[in-house]
Design a protein around this motif. Sequence first.
Motif, PDB file in Angstrom:
ATOM      1  N   PRO A 140       0.815  -1.221   0.000  1.00 23.67           N
ATOM      2  CA  PRO A 140       0.000   0.000   0.000  1.00 23.67           C
ATOM      3  C   PRO A 140       0.855   1.280   0.000  1.00 23.67           C
ATOM      4  CG  PRO A 140      -0.953  -1.597   1.492  1.00 23.67           C
ATOM      5  CD  PRO A 140       0.377  -2.156   1.041  1.00 23.67           C
ATOM      6  N   ALA A 141       1.970   1.286   0.691  1.00 24.97           N
ATOM      7  CA  ALA A 141       2.842   2.470   0.706  1.00 24.97           C
ATOM      8  C   ALA A 141       3.383   2.761  -0.689  1.00 24.97           C
ATOM      9  CB  ALA A 141       3.986   2.279   1.698  1.00 24.97           C
ATOM     10  N   GLU A 142       3.819   1.722  -1.399  1.00 23.26           N
ATOM     11  CA  GLU A 142       4.313   1.897  -2.773  1.00 23.26           C
ATOM     12  C   GLU A 142       3.177   2.363  -3.684  1.00 23.26           C
ATOM     13  OE1 GLU A 142       7.649  -1.349  -3.786  1.00 23.26           O
ATOM     14  OE2 GLU A 142       5.795  -2.203  -2.972  1.00 23.26           O
ATOM     15  N   PHE A 143       2.021   1.768  -3.524  1.00 28.42           N
ATOM     16  CA  PHE A 143       0.853   2.121  -4.335  1.00 28.42           C
ATOM     17  C   PHE A 143       0.521   3.603  -4.176  1.00 28.42           C
ATOM     18  CE2 PHE A 143      -3.822   2.352  -4.940  1.00 28.42           C
ATOM     19  CZ  PHE A 143      -3.932   1.791  -6.199  1.00 28.42           C
ATOM     20  N   ASN A 144       0.550   4.098  -2.942  1.00 29.06           N
ATOM     21  CA  ASN A 144       0.219   5.496  -2.676  1.00 29.06           C
ATOM     22  C   ASN A 144       1.234   6.472  -3.254  1.00 29.06           C
ATOM     23  OD1 ASN A 144      -2.158   4.832  -1.375  1.00 29.06           O
ATOM     24  ND2 ASN A 144      -1.165   4.683   0.619  1.00 29.06           N
ATOM     25  N   GLU A 145       2.426   6.004  -3.582  1.00 29.54           N
ATOM     26  CA  GLU A 145       3.438   6.861  -4.212  1.00 29.54           C
ATOM     27  C   GLU A 145       3.107   7.128  -5.678  1.00 29.54           C
ATOM     28  OE1 GLU A 145       7.165   4.898  -3.638  1.00 29.54           O
ATOM     29  OE2 GLU A 145       7.188   5.294  -1.484  1.00 29.54           O
ATOM     30  N   GLY A 146       2.269   6.303  -6.270  1.00 23.26           N
ATOM     31  CA  GLY A 146       1.861   6.472  -7.658  1.00 23.26           C
ATOM     32  C   GLY A 146       1.485   5.145  -8.276  1.00 23.26           C
ATOM     33  N   TYR A 147       0.363   5.126  -8.993  1.00 24.64           N
ATOM     34  CA  TYR A 147      -0.129   3.900  -9.603  1.00 24.64           C
ATOM     35  C   TYR A 147      -0.749   4.223 -10.963  1.00 24.64           C
ATOM     36  CZ  TYR A 147      -4.422   5.691  -7.470  1.00 24.64           C
ATOM     37  OH  TYR A 147      -5.471   6.496  -7.088  1.00 24.64           O
ATOM     38  N   ILE A 148      -0.948   3.191 -11.746  1.00 24.76           N
ATOM     39  CA  ILE A 148      -1.574   3.345 -13.052  1.00 24.76           C
ATOM     40  C   ILE A 148      -3.079   3.550 -12.841  1.00 24.76           C
ATOM     41  CG2 ILE A 148      -2.004   2.253 -15.291  1.00 24.76           C
ATOM     42  CD1 ILE A 148       0.622   0.649 -14.822  1.00 24.76           C
ATOM     43  N   GLU A 149      -3.641   4.502 -13.579  1.00 20.64           N
ATOM     44  CA  GLU A 149      -5.053   4.844 -13.423  1.00 20.64           C
ATOM     45  C   GLU A 149      -5.949   3.601 -13.463  1.00 20.64           C
ATOM     46  OE1 GLU A 149      -8.268   8.039 -15.201  1.00 20.64           O
ATOM     47  OE2 GLU A 149      -6.474   7.598 -16.366  1.00 20.64           O
ATOM     48  N   ASN A 150      -6.918   3.555 -12.559  1.00 22.69           N
ATOM     49  CA  ASN A 150      -7.909   2.483 -12.411  1.00 22.69           C
ATOM     50  C   ASN A 150      -7.351   1.194 -11.828  1.00 22.69           C
ATOM     51  OD1 ASN A 150     -10.073   4.061 -13.418  1.00 22.69           O
ATOM     52  ND2 ASN A 150      -9.359   3.653 -15.501  1.00 22.69           N
ATOM     53  N   ALA A 151      -6.126   1.226 -11.321  1.00 19.42           N
ATOM     54  CA  ALA A 151      -5.557   0.026 -10.706  1.00 19.42           C
ATOM     55  C   ALA A 151      -6.138  -0.183  -9.312  1.00 19.42           C
ATOM     56  CB  ALA A 151      -4.036   0.139 -10.620  1.00 19.42           C
ATOM     57  N   LYS A 152      -6.233  -1.435  -8.950  1.00 14.76           N
ATOM     58  CA  LYS A 152      -6.641  -1.826  -7.602  1.00 14.76           C
ATOM     59  C   LYS A 152      -5.423  -2.419  -6.918  1.00 14.76           C
ATOM     60  CE  LYS A 152      -9.737  -4.711  -4.963  1.00 14.76           C
ATOM     61  NZ  LYS A 152     -10.894  -5.584  -4.942  1.00 14.76           N
ATOM     62  N   ASN A 153      -5.197  -2.044  -5.682  1.00 14.93           N
ATOM     63  CA  ASN A 153      -4.045  -2.542  -4.933  1.00 14.93           C
ATOM     64  C   ASN A 153      -4.406  -3.807  -4.169  1.00 14.93           C
ATOM     65  OD1 ASN A 153      -2.152  -1.574  -2.065  1.00 14.93           O
ATOM     66  ND2 ASN A 153      -1.333  -2.441  -3.919  1.00 14.93           N
ATOM     67  N   VAL A 154      -3.688  -4.890  -4.445  1.00 18.65           N
ATOM     68  CA  VAL A 154      -3.807  -6.135  -3.697  1.00 18.65           C
ATOM     69  C   VAL A 154      -2.375  -6.543  -3.345  1.00 18.65           C
ATOM     70  CG1 VAL A 154      -4.686  -8.492  -3.646  1.00 18.65           C
ATOM     71  CG2 VAL A 154      -5.857  -6.779  -5.047  1.00 18.65           C
ATOM     72  N   ASN A 155      -2.009  -6.354  -2.101  1.00 22.07           N
ATOM     73  CA  ASN A 155      -0.635  -6.505  -1.626  1.00 22.07           C
ATOM     74  C   ASN A 155      -0.152  -7.957  -1.659  1.00 22.07           C
ATOM     75  OD1 ASN A 155       1.798  -6.333  -0.270  1.00 22.07           O
ATOM     76  ND2 ASN A 155       0.932  -5.610   1.643  1.00 22.07           N
ATOM     77  N   PHE A 156       0.823  -8.233  -2.539  1.00 18.74           N
ATOM     78  CA  PHE A 156       1.376  -9.584  -2.651  1.00 18.74           C
ATOM     79  C   PHE A 156       2.064 -10.030  -1.363  1.00 18.74           C
ATOM     80  CE2 PHE A 156       4.955 -12.414  -4.023  1.00 18.74           C
ATOM     81  CZ  PHE A 156       4.183 -13.501  -4.382  1.00 18.74           C
ATOM     82  N   ALA A 157       2.591  -9.085  -0.584  1.00 18.49           N
ATOM     83  CA  ALA A 157       3.298  -9.421   0.662  1.00 18.49           C
ATOM     84  C   ALA A 157       2.343  -9.735   1.813  1.00 18.49           C
ATOM     85  CB  ALA A 157       4.228  -8.272   1.064  1.00 18.49           C
ATOM     86  N   SER A 158       1.065  -9.504   1.602  1.00 19.40           N
ATOM     87  CA  SER A 158       0.083  -9.764   2.650  1.00 19.40           C
ATOM     88  C   SER A 158      -0.129 -11.265   2.823  1.00 19.40           C
ATOM     89  CB  SER A 158      -1.246  -9.114   2.282  1.00 19.40           C
ATOM     90  OG  SER A 158      -2.267  -9.546   3.144  1.00 19.40           O
ATOM     91  N   PRO A 159      -0.240 -11.729   4.070  1.00 20.88           N
ATOM     92  CA  PRO A 159      -0.519 -13.160   4.287  1.00 20.88           C
ATOM     93  C   PRO A 159      -1.856 -13.602   3.694  1.00 20.88           C
ATOM     94  CG  PRO A 159       0.009 -12.051   6.371  1.00 20.88           C
ATOM     95  CD  PRO A 159      -0.068 -10.996   5.311  1.00 20.88           C
ATOM     96  N   SER A 160      -2.752 -12.654   3.459  1.00 20.97           N
ATOM     97  CA  SER A 160      -4.071 -12.999   2.920  1.00 20.97           C
ATOM     98  C   SER A 160      -4.166 -12.803   1.403  1.00 20.97           C
ATOM     99  CB  SER A 160      -5.145 -12.171   3.625  1.00 20.97           C
ATOM    100  OG  SER A 160      -4.959 -10.792   3.378  1.00 20.97           O
TER     101      SER A 160
END
Length: 134
Positions: A53-73
């Motif tokens: 989420p921290a990386e995502f908030n630095e900038g993302y491609i328009e309409n992208a959804k963040n799903v953290n690969f490092a998350s246990p879930s």
Amino acid sequence: MIYKKLLMCFIICTAIFGCKEAVNKEHVKDISSKELLKIIESGDVQLIDVRTPAEFNEGYIENAKNVNFASPSFAKDITTLDKDKPVIIYCRSGNRSGKSVKDFINAGFTKIYDFNGGILEWKSEGLPLVTDTP
């Protein structure tokens, strides 16, 4: 004797990694930034950023959804996505998106695009990023 053992290791590794690659190629297409733009423009696709989420908030491609690969879930989190829609996965450089492919396949996705250049390639092409800061 040592050569036979090395040869056997080589054959086993080739069989394991060769089979894995064949499975991935069935479901996954590696794409460049230009191909990503065409796919986004051509239709209904899910754009998934697998960075933190921290990386995502630095900038993302328009309409992208963040799903953290490092998350246990992570494996559970992607099951909330539409398996019938194509999915484009990206991260910073292509490493995490490439690793996440297995989880998407296991979750039942059949049309997967891996933007293997990630945000680094996107930025190097001078393409825009969305930031939540004004």
